[in-house]
Design a protein around this motif. Sequence first.
Motif, PDB file in Angstrom:
ATOM      1  N   GLN A  22       0.738  -1.003  -0.135  1.00  0.00           N
ATOM      2  CA  GLN A  22       0.304   0.091   0.049  1.00  0.00           C
ATOM      3  C   GLN A  22       0.759   1.360   0.174  1.00  0.00           C
ATOM      4  N   LEU A  33       0.624   4.315  -2.392  1.00  0.00           N
ATOM      5  CA  LEU A  33      -0.320   5.776  -2.220  1.00  0.00           C
ATOM      6  C   LEU A  33       0.731   6.710  -3.337  1.00  0.00           C
ATOM      7  N   VAL A  53      -6.656   2.548  -0.068  1.00  0.00           N
ATOM      8  CA  VAL A  53      -5.603   4.070  -0.488  1.00  0.00           C
ATOM      9  C   VAL A  53      -5.893   4.876  -0.311  1.00  0.00           C
ATOM     10  N   THR A  82      -7.034   7.606   1.563  1.00  0.00           N
ATOM     11  CA  THR A  82      -5.510   8.661   2.713  1.00  0.00           C
ATOM     12  C   THR A  82      -5.796   9.863   2.641  1.00  0.00           C
ATOM     13  N   ASP A 138      -0.273   9.738   7.325  1.00  0.00           N
ATOM     14  CA  ASP A 138      -1.976   8.976   7.026  1.00  0.00           C
ATOM     15  C   ASP A 138      -1.383   7.800   7.876  1.00  0.00           C
TER      16      ASP A 138
END
Length: 477
Positions: A11, A15, A39, A42, A277
């Motif tokens: 992930q 991202l 994702v 985020t 995040d």
Amino acid sequence: LERVSVSSLPQELLLRIFRFLGPQDLCRCAQVCSVWTQVTRTGSLWRHLYPVRWARGEYYSGPPGDLDLEPDDDWIKSLQDDGRAYQEWDEDADVDESEEASAERSSISALQREKLLLNGIIQKLLPAVGSSVRSLSLAYSSTLSSKMVRQMLSLCPNLTHLDLTQTDVSDSAFDSWCALGACGTLQHLDLSGCDKITDRTLKILSVGLGDSSTPSPAHKLLQAPPSPIRIEEPRLQPMGRSCQDLIFKRRPGGRGSGCGPTHIWVLDPVKLADIEDAADWSRRGGVASQEIGCGGISEALSASCCCRRSQRRGFRTGLSSSPWQYGDALCGHSSCCSSDAAALRTQSDLQATGGSAELRTKCWFEGQSCAEHHNRTDQSGAQRALRFLSLSGCHQITDLGLRCVCLRGGLPLLEHLNLSGCPLITGAGLQEVVSASPALNIEHFYYCDNINGPHADTASGCQNLQCGFRVCCRSGE
Ligand code: FES
């Protein structure tokens, strides 16, 4: 070389890739699978929202400072025409095939798109990422209601930039700010042309900005003299070569070793987005992480790299053979592998770099100074952050409203104040606001030409005279 499918990317890498995408592409990616949906939700991907522009195919999503927010007259006129057509639109009317009617239909569909987008943002996006949103520009929206703004503001507690220029909002839009400090991070508020706004909004704003005349306990703690603490040599975490940028120093006597003071971890501002995040993902319970069998950034920050741990655990997914999981090789986590990975430092480093508590409050995003975040944590009672306030055309504003906003410690950082088209205020009210705003730049101070106020020779005059669509006592001259 082993081939890796895009679906097996961790992930963190996804991202990183998604950071290059605009809002439209992110929405498309969100429809691929549940992991990608997670994702794309985020927070750091959705810092700056411009739904009115997005509804018209302009997919800018950078900070407002990089955008020329002064739209040209043609753009404003087309939006106003769209708004008029939308208000006059009769859904049940017979279909008119003429050319004029087809232009009208395209205006209406643009505004329908805008309304759909605004509702989608309120219902789907902001509940997931609202706390990460810093800028919200709704300028020139014809479909925006006060209720929508109220919902958005309650979902975005960390806004620094709010632009409601030329919208139909009223005082009730700001009710969610009634809690003390509810908009304590706000630096830029543009209410130009919002002619339903009255003194009540300024009263609510003053409460929401917090009270800097009485320092909060947190602020007193920040200002307390540092205790003489000996710092140990940096201890590297057993993370492997790629993780050595994460340095933890701890103070002796911390938790677990007696009754000394609690640790204070100071984050190097570089790549703070990753850490936010991580908190974001952690709040969501790491559901998506489990789905693909790879820990989130939070795990990487808290102990050893999740990829190394995954070797011990033995992953069930195909990821175990991926190049991101071999010993000291790059794992792909920005917090582990980036050359500018986040470094955690103690208070002593802060003192070594000048000892200013303000240093702690600055953060950087994507390697660049992020002016919108300066003084963010300082707002816990230190200073009200508002730097820009435009009430141009808010003709119902009086001295009472100005007085309200000057209470609770004034506006120590205010540089830009536009009171053009506010003919009900007086010289005394202006004097009060100038006294409460020591940082005010006289070149960015505008008020009605017919008021005999402070800095009469040097302050800029009313801006609405030439404007044509904002209230001005000299309109038509
Ligand atoms: Fe008086 Fe514009 S409001 S000159």
